[in-house]
Design a protein around this motif. Structure first.
Motif, short mmCIF file in Angstrom:
data_model
loop_
_atom_site.label_atom_id
_atom_site.label_comp_id
_atom_site.label_asym_id
_atom_site.label_seq_id
_atom_site.Cartn_x
_atom_site.Cartn_y
_atom_site.Cartn_z
N LYS A 25 0.83 -1.21 0.00
CA LYS A 25 0.00 0.00 0.00
C LYS A 25 0.87 1.27 0.00
O LYS A 25 1.98 1.27 0.52
CB LYS A 25 -0.91 0.03 1.24
N PRO A 26 0.33 2.36 -0.59
CA PRO A 26 1.09 3.62 -0.63
C PRO A 26 1.58 4.10 0.74
O PRO A 26 2.70 4.61 0.84
CB PRO A 26 0.10 4.61 -1.25
N LYS A 37 2.89 10.28 2.77
CA LYS A 37 1.90 9.46 2.04
C LYS A 37 1.38 10.22 0.83
O LYS A 37 1.17 9.63 -0.22
CB LYS A 37 0.73 9.10 2.96
N SER A 38 1.19 11.52 0.98
CA SER A 38 0.64 12.30 -0.13
C SER A 38 1.63 12.36 -1.30
O SER A 38 1.21 12.36 -2.46
CB SER A 38 0.27 13.72 0.32
N SER A 41 1.19 8.96 -3.04
CA SER A 41 -0.11 8.91 -3.72
C SER A 41 -0.13 9.79 -4.95
O SER A 41 -0.63 9.40 -6.01
CB SER A 41 -1.22 9.35 -2.77
N ARG A 42 0.42 10.98 -4.83
CA ARG A 42 0.49 11.91 -5.96
C ARG A 42 1.35 11.31 -7.08
O ARG A 42 0.99 11.35 -8.26
CB ARG A 42 1.05 13.26 -5.50
#
Length: 147
Positions: A25-26, A37-38, A41-42
């Protein structure tokens, strides 16, 4: 306060690709890489085609292309001073109006016509993107306050 952002390296992108192929998972990828995390995800959202896996080499190529396009776009604002709008801005600078005042005046004069408006940030960028020479010196000297 968090640390300053830095672009992902090809090594980090390779690690992301490997971990995503293992269905990690990210959030876990971010933890392992010491990234937000962002950021992960980005990265996955920007550089993955629908239905296709994330590929590090392709992601690196896309990121390089975006960075180059952004830099080239900034450099192209200098010629803005040669357009009719640019000539108006130059004239207002010569009259000792600040870029903020000029942007406000254009907004009042042209309302919703965005093609005839420019932000004060763009005016500052255009001044500093003018190549060396008399025009650059004149525009910098025309500013009301020296930075």
């Amino acid at each position: 306060m968090g640390q300053a952002y830095s672009s992902l390296s090809i090594e980090e992108r390779t690690q992301i690709s490997l971990l995503r192929s293992q269905d990690v998972k990210p959030a876990e990828i971010a933890r392992q890489l010491g990234r937000s995390k962002s950021t992960i995800s980005r990265e996955l959202g920007r550089n993955r085609s629908a239905g296709k896996p994330y590929l590090a080499a392709a992601a690196q190529q896309l990121a390089t292309r975006r960075r180059t396009a952004a830099k080239n776009g900034r450099r192209k604002q200098g010629p803005m001073l040669d357009s009719p709008l640019g000539r108006f801005v130059r004239g207002e600078l010569r009259r000792a109006l600040s870029p903020e005042q000029i942007a406000g005046r254009l907004k009042r004069m042209h309302g919703d016509d965005l093609s005839q408006r420019v932000s004060h940030e763009t005016i500052y960028q255009a001044i500093y993107l003018v190549p060396r020479g008399d025009l650059r010196t004149e525009l910098i000297d025309a500013r009301r306050s020296q930075v």
